[in-house]
Design a protein around this motif. Structure first.
Motif, short mmCIF file in Angstrom:
data_model
loop_
_atom_site.label_atom_id
_atom_site.label_comp_id
_atom_site.label_asym_id
_atom_site.label_seq_id
_atom_site.Cartn_x
_atom_site.Cartn_y
_atom_site.Cartn_z
N ASP A 123 0.87 -1.18 0.00
CA ASP A 123 0.00 0.00 0.00
C ASP A 123 0.90 1.23 0.00
OD1 ASP A 123 -2.03 1.80 0.24
OD2 ASP A 123 -2.75 1.11 2.20
N TRP A 124 1.29 1.66 -1.19
CA TRP A 124 2.27 2.74 -1.33
C TRP A 124 1.70 4.07 -0.83
CZ3 TRP A 124 6.87 0.89 -2.07
CH2 TRP A 124 7.05 -0.28 -2.82
N LYS A 125 2.54 4.85 -0.17
CA LYS A 125 2.13 6.13 0.41
C LYS A 125 2.31 7.26 -0.59
CE LYS A 125 3.51 4.82 5.12
NZ LYS A 125 4.40 5.16 6.26
N SER A 126 1.49 8.28 -0.43
CA SER A 126 1.68 9.50 -1.19
C SER A 126 2.95 10.18 -0.70
CB SER A 126 0.48 10.43 -1.00
OG SER A 126 0.60 11.58 -1.81
N ALA A 127 3.77 10.63 -1.64
CA ALA A 127 5.04 11.26 -1.26
C ALA A 127 4.81 12.63 -0.65
CB ALA A 127 5.94 11.37 -2.48
N THR A 128 5.56 12.91 0.39
CA THR A 128 5.56 14.23 1.01
C THR A 128 6.84 14.97 0.60
OG1 THR A 128 6.50 13.17 2.99
CG2 THR A 128 4.13 13.57 2.97
N VAL A 129 6.91 16.25 0.90
CA VAL A 129 8.03 17.06 0.43
C VAL A 129 9.37 16.48 0.87
CG1 VAL A 129 9.10 19.33 0.56
CG2 VAL A 129 6.63 19.15 0.30
#
Length: 372
Positions: free
Chosen positions: A123-129
């Motif tokens: 379950d891949w995460k949305s990338a943060t800065v």
């Protein structure tokens, strides 16, 4: 279209009196306007809900096994029930819900129901800065961590963009992969002639670099979503709204539409460095198929992949041309008798969450996996 005017029986007697005709007509029109107003209001409310309020949700009960920087590894079924099957979801702008869409229409559910006792999902995460400079190697490394946590050897099912990273793992660590399924996965990105291939080759790297710069170092999901919709603008910007309006009073249609929108209308962000590597090294230069890609410190040779291999392509796939999947058999070291190639009706998304494909083709694939 408004419904035809109707007159109640209590009004019939007034029709014989000419003086009342305008009043009855006015009342009928007013009733129809109220119905139309109510329908329009409901349509607007549903449009807002679909595009702003809904969020993706995995359909099948699961446990979070690992919480890594790039993903949550999720467990389904019964851990310890044979060789685990790890579904490597696409990391291409949408969540892993594509693999566990909704009850009765879930790849995970289908695998569990056809001989596979233990399924895991990336379950891949949305990338943060703070993730903007992560590279392909970072994601490969955490995929290895997930496999090791599952016991060190898995059946690996790569969906779309999850396919090339799965193939990389099978080439880099052949002993970790018992069987490999590549579904709608671009392995030979020079094969076929789909719009993604054309765009990758016709657009200079500066175009993609500018998109990443606009996203503050990330490839923002909203940019990709607009790009996907622009591939079929009439469908997404006109026909979808027409269909929704016509079915606004159909609960079954709305439930289906909301389930899809909760996934499709909520894209995730990707690290800019990772994204630019994928565009240049995989889609423009085709390094993986050519044996020129370096992953986790070594040049990856697909001939090192010797496990049983199942290749699944969509006949009308306009994201991953069928040839990009099926040509993988020419690069791997798996003997021909242990390679299954299959092309099924339908497009890209339907390969993973289409009801017909899940019912008619994935049970066979599940049984094939279980037999390895």
């Amino acid at each position: 279209m408004p419904k035809k005017s109707s007159v109640k029986s209590s009004e019939l007697s007034l029709l014989s009196v000419p003086a009342f005709w305008p009043m009855i007509m006015a009342k009928t029109l007013l009733d129809e306007e109220r119905e139309l107003y109510a329908k329009n209001f409901k349509f607007v409310d549903e449009e807002i809900k679909i595009h702003e309020a809904l969020r993706p949700k995995l359909a099948t009960p699961n446990q979070a096994r690992l919480n890594l920087r790039t993903m949550v590894l999720r467990d389904y079924g019964t851990p310890g029930a044979g060789t685990p099957t790890l579904v490597n979801a696409p990391y291409a702008g949408h969540t892993a819900t594509i693999a566990d869409y909704r009850e009765g229409q879930s790849l995970v559910e289908t695998l569990l129901g056809n001989g596979i006792g233990h399924v895991a999902l990336t379950d891949w995460k949305s990338a943060t800065v703070d993730m903007k400079d992560l590279e392909i190697d970072n994601y490969l490394a955490e995929l290895v961590v997930a496999i090791d946590d599952l016991g060190g050897r898995v059946n690996l099912v790569g969906l779309c963009q999850g396919g090339w990273s799965s193939a990389m793992i099978a080439a880099r660590f052949p002993e970790k992969v018992n069987a490999l399924v590549l579904a709608g996965s671009p392995i030979d990105t020079d094969a076929g002639n789909g719009p993604v291939k054309r765009m990758a080759h016709e657009s200079p790297m500066s175009f993609y670099e500018e998109l990443v710069a606009l996203g503050g170092g990330l490839m923002q999901g909203k940019f990709m979503l607009q790009g996907w919709k622009s591939m079929h603008p009439v469908e997404h910007y006109v026909q979808d709204q027409v269909d929704l309006y016509e079915h606004i009073d159909d609960p079954a249609y709305l439930a289906k539409e909301e389930a899809f929108a909760s996934w499709y209308e909520n894209p995730i962000d990707l690290p800019g460095r990772w994204y630019l590597q994928v565009i240049q090294q995989l889609f423009q230069e085709n390094r993986l198929a050519r044996g020129e890609f370096f992953g986790l410190g070594r040049r990856l040779d697909l001939h090192s992949v010797t496990c049983p291999l199942y290749l699944l392509a969509g006949a009308d796939d306009d994201i991953t041309a069928p040839e990009q999947v099926l040509e993988a058999k020419n690069y791997v070291g798996t003997s021909p008798e242990h390679v299954v190639s299959k092309t099924v009706p339908g497009g890209h998304i339907g390969l993973f969450m289409g009801g017909r494909t899940l019912k008619e083709h994935w049970p066979e694939i599940a049984r094939w996996i279980a037999s390895q």
